[in-house]
Design a protein around this motif. Structure first.
Motif, short mmCIF file in Angstrom:
data_model
loop_
_atom_site.label_atom_id
_atom_site.label_comp_id
_atom_site.label_asym_id
_atom_site.label_seq_id
_atom_site.Cartn_x
_atom_site.Cartn_y
_atom_site.Cartn_z
N TYR A 11 14.95 3.99 4.57
CA TYR A 11 14.94 2.66 3.98
C TYR A 11 13.64 1.98 4.38
CZ TYR A 11 16.31 -2.07 2.66
OH TYR A 11 16.36 -3.30 2.08
N ALA A 12 12.87 1.52 3.41
CA ALA A 12 11.61 0.84 3.70
C ALA A 12 11.89 -0.59 4.13
CB ALA A 12 10.72 0.85 2.47
N SER A 13 11.34 -0.99 5.24
CA SER A 13 11.56 -2.37 5.72
C SER A 13 10.94 -3.39 4.78
CB SER A 13 10.99 -2.54 7.13
OG SER A 13 9.60 -2.30 7.13
N THR A 14 10.00 -2.96 3.95
CA THR A 14 9.35 -3.87 3.00
C THR A 14 10.01 -3.87 1.62
OG1 THR A 14 7.80 -2.13 2.39
CG2 THR A 14 7.11 -3.66 4.14
N ALA A 15 11.10 -3.14 1.45
CA ALA A 15 11.74 -3.02 0.14
C ALA A 15 12.22 -4.36 -0.40
CB ALA A 15 12.90 -2.03 0.19
N SER A 16 12.51 -5.31 0.47
CA SER A 16 12.99 -6.62 0.04
C SER A 16 11.86 -7.59 -0.26
CB SER A 16 13.89 -7.23 1.12
OG SER A 16 15.03 -6.44 1.30
N ASP A 17 10.63 -7.21 0.03
CA ASP A 17 9.50 -8.09 -0.22
C ASP A 17 9.36 -8.37 -1.71
OD1 ASP A 17 9.07 -7.92 2.48
OD2 ASP A 17 7.09 -6.96 2.32
N VAL A 18 9.01 -9.60 -2.04
CA VAL A 18 8.85 -10.01 -3.42
C VAL A 18 7.86 -9.10 -4.15
CG1 VAL A 18 7.93 -11.87 -4.88
CG2 VAL A 18 9.50 -12.42 -3.02
N GLU A 19 6.74 -8.79 -3.51
CA GLU A 19 5.71 -7.97 -4.16
C GLU A 19 6.23 -6.58 -4.51
OE1 GLU A 19 3.85 -10.91 -1.32
OE2 GLU A 19 5.48 -9.46 -1.21
N MET A 20 7.02 -6.00 -3.63
CA MET A 20 7.57 -4.68 -3.89
C MET A 20 8.55 -4.73 -5.07
SD MET A 20 6.25 -2.52 -1.73
CE MET A 20 7.33 -1.18 -1.25
N LYS A 21 9.34 -5.79 -5.15
CA LYS A 21 10.30 -5.93 -6.24
C LYS A 21 9.59 -6.09 -7.58
CE LYS A 21 14.03 -7.88 -3.48
NZ LYS A 21 14.91 -9.03 -3.31
N VAL A 22 8.53 -6.89 -7.60
CA VAL A 22 7.77 -7.07 -8.83
C VAL A 22 7.16 -5.73 -9.25
CG1 VAL A 22 5.75 -8.18 -9.88
CG2 VAL A 22 7.28 -9.51 -8.42
#
Length: 140
Positions: free
Chosen positions: A109-120
């Motif tokens: 699980y990537a700790s940055t997966a919830s970041d807005v930029e990753m979602k966009v």
């Protein structure tokens, strides 16, 4: 009296369920309860939006300090998509993409997966947005 009460309740329900779903174009046309920029200050297309610093500053002011972190993204038609940094289905999709690309192990699980930029980025990838599609958007 009951008939009048029924009509009032029906009107309130229509307001609650219909008005918030009104679409926006570049964050400017929305329900009256939402404070957005005046229509005359809105870009007419994605190219104008990409070079309009005042419009961008107004969008940033709108989301400034919100928790969890909030980001706004716009498609070519000006439809606003709101993202936040919560763990949700889009964050799960980010992890799926990273697994497909071999960046994460099968159970990672990537700790940055919830970041807005990753979602966009994940939504852009799923929508098959190409880098050529971004050529006319100016960055500041």
């Amino acid at each position: 009296m009951r008939k009048l009460l029924f009509i009032v309740i029906l009107g309130v329900l229509a307001w609650v369920f219909v008005v918030p779903s009104c679409s926006t174009k570049f964050g400017c046309e929305s329900a009256p309860a939402v404070a957005n920029a005046d229509d005359r200050d809105c870009p007419s297309d994605i190219e104008d939006a990409g070079s309009d610093a005042e419009w961008a500053a107004a969008r940033l002011e709108e989301i400034k300090g919100q928790k969890p972190t909030v980001g706004l993204a716009y498609d070519d038609e000006g439809t606003e998509q709101r993202y936040d940094s919560r763990k949700d289905a889009t964050a799960a999709r980010v992890n799926e993409i990273l697994r497909e690309l071999g960046v994460l192990p099968p159970r990672g699980y990537a700790s940055t997966a919830s970041d807005v930029e990753m979602k966009v980025a994940a939504d852009m990838r799923d929508g098959e947005v190409e880098s050529d599609d971004l050529d006319n958007v100016h960055r500041r």
